[in-house]
Design a protein around this motif. Structure first.
Motif, PDB file in Angstrom:
ATOM      1  N   ASP A  86      42.369  39.085  73.792  1.00 51.28           N
ATOM      2  CA  ASP A  86      41.698  38.457  72.578  1.00 51.28           C
ATOM      3  C   ASP A  86      40.537  39.444  71.976  1.00 51.28           C
ATOM      4  OD1 ASP A  86      40.134  38.219  74.648  1.00 51.28           O
ATOM      5  OD2 ASP A  86      39.562  36.383  74.634  1.00 51.28           O
ATOM      6  N   GLN A  87      40.333  40.601  72.503  1.00 51.90           N
ATOM      7  CA  GLN A  87      39.668  41.985  71.936  1.00 51.90           C
ATOM      8  C   GLN A  87      40.064  42.373  70.859  1.00 51.90           C
ATOM      9  OE1 GLN A  87      36.551  41.522  73.023  1.00 51.90           O
ATOM     10  NE2 GLN A  87      37.142  39.857  74.274  1.00 51.90           N
ATOM     11  N   ALA A  88      39.157  42.900  69.891  1.00 52.96           N
ATOM     12  CA  ALA A  88      39.701  43.592  68.781  1.00 52.96           C
ATOM     13  C   ALA A  88      40.490  44.778  68.892  1.00 52.96           C
ATOM     14  CB  ALA A  88      38.506  44.208  67.890  1.00 52.96           C
ATOM     15  N   TRP A  89      40.160  45.893  70.325  1.00 54.15           N
ATOM     16  CA  TRP A  89      40.762  46.857  70.506  1.00 54.15           C
ATOM     17  C   TRP A  89      42.003  46.650  71.068  1.00 54.15           C
ATOM     18  CZ3 TRP A  89      36.101  45.171  72.596  1.00 54.15           C
ATOM     19  CH2 TRP A  89      36.181  44.776  73.951  1.00 54.15           C
ATOM     20  N   GLU A  90      42.403  45.356  71.580  1.00 54.03           N
ATOM     21  CA  GLU A  90      43.802  45.016  72.046  1.00 54.03           C
ATOM     22  C   GLU A  90      44.717  44.678  71.028  1.00 54.03           C
ATOM     23  OE1 GLU A  90      42.643  43.124  76.221  1.00 54.03           O
ATOM     24  OE2 GLU A  90      42.113  41.928  74.595  1.00 54.03           O
ATOM     25  N   GLY A  91      44.144  44.326  69.922  1.00 58.66           N
ATOM     26  CA  GLY A  91      45.021  43.955  68.815  1.00 58.66           C
ATOM     27  C   GLY A  91      46.022  42.956  68.613  1.00 58.66           C
ATOM     28  N   ASP A 116      49.326  46.314  60.923  1.00 58.32           N
ATOM     29  CA  ASP A 116      49.279  45.423  59.746  1.00 58.32           C
ATOM     30  C   ASP A 116      50.391  44.648  59.517  1.00 58.32           C
ATOM     31  OD1 ASP A 116      48.492  44.587  57.083  1.00 58.32           O
ATOM     32  OD2 ASP A 116      48.875  46.178  56.284  1.00 58.32           O
ATOM     33  N   PRO A 117      50.276  43.208  59.657  1.00 57.38           N
ATOM     34  CA  PRO A 117      51.298  42.515  59.286  1.00 57.38           C
ATOM     35  C   PRO A 117      51.873  42.535  58.119  1.00 57.38           C
ATOM     36  CG  PRO A 117      49.398  41.240  59.729  1.00 57.38           C
ATOM     37  CD  PRO A 117      49.050  42.526  59.582  1.00 57.38           C
ATOM     38  N   GLU A 118      51.184  43.100  56.934  1.00 60.18           N
ATOM     39  CA  GLU A 118      51.827  43.434  55.598  1.00 60.18           C
ATOM     40  C   GLU A 118      52.850  44.269  55.588  1.00 60.18           C
ATOM     41  OE1 GLU A 118      51.241  41.155  53.031  1.00 60.18           O
ATOM     42  OE2 GLU A 118      50.150  40.098  54.474  1.00 60.18           O
ATOM     43  N   CYS A 121      54.504  48.231  59.837  1.00 62.10           N
ATOM     44  CA  CYS A 121      54.635  49.560  60.648  1.00 62.10           C
ATOM     45  C   CYS A 121      53.275  50.237  60.644  1.00 62.10           C
ATOM     46  CB  CYS A 121      55.857  50.342  59.866  1.00 62.10           C
ATOM     47  SG  CYS A 121      55.719  51.014  58.358  1.00 62.10           S
ATOM     48  N   ARG A 122      52.383  49.774  59.982  1.00 64.57           N
ATOM     49  CA  ARG A 122      51.260  50.897  60.101  1.00 64.57           C
ATOM     50  C   ARG A 122      50.347  50.258  60.963  1.00 64.57           C
ATOM     51  NH1 ARG A 122      47.984  50.064  55.081  1.00 64.57           N
ATOM     52  NH2 ARG A 122      46.588  49.248  56.411  1.00 64.57           N
ATOM     53  N   GLU A 123      49.559  51.158  61.836  1.00 62.21           N
ATOM     54  CA  GLU A 123      48.599  50.694  63.008  1.00 62.21           C
ATOM     55  C   GLU A 123      47.307  50.903  61.858  1.00 62.21           C
ATOM     56  OE1 GLU A 123      49.920  52.553  67.122  1.00 62.21           O
ATOM     57  OE2 GLU A 123      48.977  53.845  65.680  1.00 62.21           O
ATOM     58  N   THR A 124      46.702  49.784  62.403  1.00 62.46           N
ATOM     59  CA  THR A 124      45.223  49.506  61.931  1.00 62.46           C
ATOM     60  C   THR A 124      44.070  50.476  62.734  1.00 62.46           C
ATOM     61  OG1 THR A 124      44.839  47.796  62.839  1.00 62.46           O
ATOM     62  CG2 THR A 124      45.595  47.300  60.867  1.00 62.46           C
ATOM     63  N   HIS A 125      44.350  50.650  63.820  1.00 63.84           N
ATOM     64  CA  HIS A 125      43.276  51.592  64.692  1.00 63.84           C
ATOM     65  C   HIS A 125      44.362  52.382  66.082  1.00 63.84           C
ATOM     66  CE1 HIS A 125      43.522  48.940  68.380  1.00 63.84           C
ATOM     67  NE2 HIS A 125      43.131  47.985  67.507  1.00 63.84           N
ATOM     68  N   GLU A 126      43.899  53.136  66.592  1.00 61.94           N
ATOM     69  CA  GLU A 126      44.704  53.969  67.490  1.00 61.94           C
ATOM     70  C   GLU A 126      45.138  52.975  68.567  1.00 61.94           C
ATOM     71  OE1 GLU A 126      43.757  58.438  68.370  1.00 61.94           O
ATOM     72  OE2 GLU A 126      41.818  57.231  68.060  1.00 61.94           O
TER      73      GLU A 126
END
Length: 191
Positions: A86-91, A116-118, A121-126
């Motif tokens: 549930d943490q932001a870095w876990e995504g 990114d669900p839209e 295929c693009r990651e929003t962070h490493e």
């Protein structure tokens, strides 16, 4: 023209008489029988010593014979949630969970990433590699390790970030600063 239904009397091998076996065939049969007898096991293999450890029987490797029994994998029973990501870095994508028992503590390493669900295929962070621990293997805590920065803070359970987190492979080794003292489980990084 060659008639396939009638034997060709002109094509004879030296020493071959129709209706009789060539002289080499009985010798070949005797040799084959000799090889089969020599290859036949004369004694049973000794049993594999497993001591008092538990074994998961998913194949017949440790089983010599079975009579009136069968191998059957049972379905797991649904229980409470062991760990929330549930943490932001876990995504929104956590995978490759690996658990080791290290003394009296269970250590879990897993990958966290957010797509990114839209775009799908693009990651929003490493991608990150995270750590959690438990004393019973059921209830898990995520300690604040202070090792890796995420969104300008090191208050997280990240042990590795970026390259090498895609398909982590925990291995035993020495890595100062990670939980577990000098002998810890750490993520292997491809270079």
């Amino acid at each position: 023209m060659l008639d396939l239904h009638k034997p060709d009397k002109t094509a004879r091998c030296a020493g071959y008489v129709p209706g009789q076996l060539p002289a080499l065939v009985p010798a070949m049969m005797a040799y084959f029988l000799f090889v089969c007898v020599c290859a036949w096991p004369t004694h049973a293999e000794p049993p594999i010593h497993i001591g008092d450890r538990r074994e998961l029987f998913v194949d017949r490797y440790l089983i010599d014979t079975m009579q009136g029994v069968e191998l059957r994998l049972h379905h797991p029973n649904a229980r409470e949630i062991a760990i929330d990501h549930d943490q932001a870095w876990e995504g929104n994508v956590c995978a490759y969970h690996t658990v080791f028992k290290d003394g009296d503590i269970y250590r879990m390493y897993y990958r966290g990433s957010h797509f990114d669900p839209e775009s799908q295929c693009r990651e929003t962070h490493e991608q990150v590699y995270c750590y959690a621990e438990s004393v019973d293997g059921i209830h898990w805590t995520k300690p604040e390790l202070g090792l890796i920065e995420f969104d300008a803070s090191t208050k997280n359970n990240i042990v590795l970030k970026g390259l090498g987190c895609s398909q982590p492979g925990p291995v035993q080794g020495r890595q100062p600063g990670l939980p577990g003292g000098p002998e810890v489980w750490r993520a292997g990084r491809r270079r």
